[in-house]
Design a protein around this motif. Sequence first.
Motif, PDB file in Angstrom:
ATOM      1  N   SER A 155     116.202  45.783  41.792  1.00  0.00           N
ATOM      2  CA  SER A 155     116.760  46.747  40.843  1.00  0.00           C
ATOM      3  C   SER A 155     118.091  47.302  41.339  1.00  0.00           C
ATOM      4  O   SER A 155     119.078  47.359  40.596  1.00  0.00           O
ATOM      5  CB  SER A 155     115.762  47.883  40.615  1.00  0.00           C
ATOM      6  N   ASP A 168     115.164  49.695  35.936  1.00  0.00           N
ATOM      7  CA  ASP A 168     114.761  50.482  37.102  1.00  0.00           C
ATOM      8  C   ASP A 168     113.599  49.822  37.834  1.00  0.00           C
ATOM      9  O   ASP A 168     113.405  50.038  39.038  1.00  0.00           O
ATOM     10  CB  ASP A 168     114.358  51.896  36.676  1.00  0.00           C
ATOM     11  N   SER A 169     112.833  49.026  37.108  1.00  0.00           N
ATOM     12  CA  SER A 169     111.723  48.286  37.709  1.00  0.00           C
ATOM     13  C   SER A 169     111.431  47.055  36.865  1.00  0.00           C
ATOM     14  O   SER A 169     111.537  47.097  35.637  1.00  0.00           O
ATOM     15  CB  SER A 169     110.469  49.165  37.794  1.00  0.00           C
ATOM     16  N   TYR A 170     111.082  45.972  37.538  1.00  0.00           N
ATOM     17  CA  TYR A 170     110.727  44.720  36.852  1.00  0.00           C
ATOM     18  C   TYR A 170     109.229  44.456  36.925  1.00  0.00           C
ATOM     19  O   TYR A 170     108.756  43.410  36.487  1.00  0.00           O
ATOM     20  CB  TYR A 170     111.493  43.549  37.489  1.00  0.00           C
TER      21      TYR A 170
END
Length: 398
Positions: free
Chosen positions: A35, A57-59
């Motif tokens: 990220s 912001d997050s995967y």
Amino acid sequence: MSEDIFKNTIPVAPLKLAVMPNCAHLGDSVDRYISNLRNERTHNHESNLALKGYYEDSYRVEVSCPRFGSGEAKGVIGSTVRGSDFFIMTDVMNHSLTYTVTGHTNHMSPDDHFQDLKRIISAAACSAKRITVIMPFLYESRQHKRNKLESLDSSIALNELIQYGVSNIITFDAHDPRIDNSIPLNGFDNFLPPYQFIRALLSHNKDIVIDKDHLMVISPDEGAMPRAVYFAGVLGVDMGMFYKRRDYSQVIDGRNPIVAHEFLGDNVAGKDVIIIDDMISSGESMLDTARELKERKANRVFICTTFGLFTDGLDKFDKYYDMGCFNGVVTTNLTYRAPELLEKPYYYEADMSAFLGTIIDYLNHDISIGGIMDPTEKIQFLLDEYNKKQEKEFKSLS
């Protein structure tokens, strides 16, 4: 590699990362690294629909394997992965997790973790564009060849993953890298951590002199020879090896007991030595090697292994450390490490989260990973910087 290639390359599909509960801490670090990396990157095709979901912001995608009272389970994915480049991270050696079977508590074994991995794959296979499994410790990798009438568990497991629809398998320091011959038409990438080993060692011991007169690399057995040869070659130092003389007339705990460790190599007296191997299981072989080296008047002894399993606990390591048989143990954070290990004064961590995040980023862009598979250039740069600092400190003292 220049960032320009990323700025002009469209990802294969939106990146989705499933982190199994057995490697939550490492998964968080990898997710955070990707990220931060991408949010600092300016892409030349930001308006392209193919970059939808690129800056996040997050995967992470939440996954779980809830169990019924009977112990049976199912794989559940918390959100859609349709059309995604789906990466699944798992640590099959995490023995700290438990589940309940008819009221009894069981610790999860590698078999349990592998079965849960297959459950998540089967839940995603119908909708994900591509599935990649990241399994740092390759499941059943020590059962990679057949002696007498034995099962070939590692080969069977790899073929199972391919049959489930996995496109690529990523592992680290496979016990025998030739295991990829069992799936010759599919992706299998085996990465090594020598750069992270050296960085961890030098950050904790700033007085190591890296030359043939002061440092040696030791292989604890014939199986670790290729690792030791590379490590010694890139450091520009000599290497030696032990071979295990076994009693083949009996079998104890599934193996022939070691009678003695025989040493082949130059004199180690007065030199710092690095013992390198793929794993610490019980640690018996490593500790015996360290003791033998100290008896041969070696100076400091450092143990470097990719996976610190410590299956017999840490008491023997504490004892040998107090006896002065070794000075430090370096392992990666690719597998579960007991909290008490992290508090030991002799423990050094080789952090692999940035390296693993880089691998995922490259693969999602379908960029060649040949450059990051060979760490020689990075190691040489690290050694040059280290030697410059040592030279500068020496001049200031004189």
